[in-house]
Design a protein around this motif. Structure first.
Motif, PDB file in Angstrom:
ATOM      1  N   LEU A   3      10.683   6.570   1.168  1.00 21.17           N
ATOM      2  CA  LEU A   3      10.944   5.198   0.767  1.00 21.17           C
ATOM      3  C   LEU A   3       9.839   4.620  -0.099  1.00 21.17           C
ATOM      4  CD1 LEU A   3      12.299   3.879   4.166  1.00 21.17           C
ATOM      5  CD2 LEU A   3      13.618   4.554   2.184  1.00 21.17           C
ATOM      6  N   LYS A   4       8.620   5.090   0.077  1.00 24.25           N
ATOM      7  CA  LYS A   4       7.494   4.550  -0.684  1.00 24.25           C
ATOM      8  C   LYS A   4       7.594   4.877  -2.170  1.00 24.25           C
ATOM      9  CE  LYS A   4       4.112   4.623   3.016  1.00 24.25           C
ATOM     10  NZ  LYS A   4       2.851   5.162   3.472  1.00 24.25           N
ATOM     11  N   ILE A  45      16.638   3.744   8.547  1.00 19.97           N
ATOM     12  CA  ILE A  45      15.558   2.763   8.413  1.00 19.97           C
ATOM     13  C   ILE A  45      15.436   1.934   9.685  1.00 19.97           C
ATOM     14  CG2 ILE A  45      14.840   0.667   7.187  1.00 19.97           C
ATOM     15  CD1 ILE A  45      16.026   1.899   4.643  1.00 19.97           C
ATOM     16  N   TYR A  79       8.635  -3.101   5.694  1.00 20.66           N
ATOM     17  CA  TYR A  79      10.075  -2.872   5.707  1.00 20.66           C
ATOM     18  C   TYR A  79      10.847  -3.966   4.975  1.00 20.66           C
ATOM     19  CZ  TYR A  79       9.755   1.282   8.504  1.00 20.66           C
ATOM     20  OH  TYR A  79       9.482   2.555   8.911  1.00 20.66           O
ATOM     21  N   LEU A  82      10.959  -3.100   1.191  1.00 20.00           N
ATOM     22  CA  LEU A  82      11.679  -1.896   0.759  1.00 20.00           C
ATOM     23  C   LEU A  82      12.947  -2.258  -0.005  1.00 20.00           C
ATOM     24  CD1 LEU A  82      11.567   0.393   3.924  1.00 20.00           C
ATOM     25  CD2 LEU A  82      10.276   0.662   1.817  1.00 20.00           C
TER      26      LEU A  82
END
Length: 118
Positions: A3-4, A45, A79, A82
């Motif tokens: 995700l980063k 997630i 989060y 994101l």
């Protein structure tokens, strides 16, 4: 899922319809596949976030001991920043990283093969 390092947009962006339906020749099928993948990403997630926040959980009945945990706040902020699951799913779809198959077409192929005389 990394995700980063995702290139998915955190804001709304316009995508060419022809790019979306290129793999299926059917915009509705493509959107259905993307939606299913977005649901999977969202579940992943959510599970990951719950697991991380459980590390900070205190199981006291006392309301007096409730305090803000800086690390917990940082995890929550990460989060929140994101890209949304649907944006990640669209990115995967456009990069052809989602495996899909049309079960109706697969069933027809199986019938043709099983109908042959050997």
């Amino acid at each position: 899922m990394d995700l980063k390092h995702s290139a998915a947009s955190v804001s709304t962006s316009t995508i060419d319809k022809n790019l979306v339906d290129a793999q299926t020749d059917n915009i509705y099928e493509a959107i259905s596949i993307i939606a299913k993948r977005a649901t999977q990403i969202n579940a992943d997630i959510k599970k990951e976030l719950i697991d991380k926040l459980d590390e900070f959980a205190t199981y006291n009945d006392s309301l007096e001991e409730v305090f803000e945990n800086k690390e917990q706040i940082e995890v929550s902020k990460f989060y929140e920043k994101l890209p949304k699951p649907h944006a990640l799913a669209v990115e995967e779809w456009l990069d052809q990283k989602i495996y899909h198959r049309n079960t109706a077409t697969a069933a027809e192929s199986d019938e043709e093969v099983s109908g042959e005389t050997i």
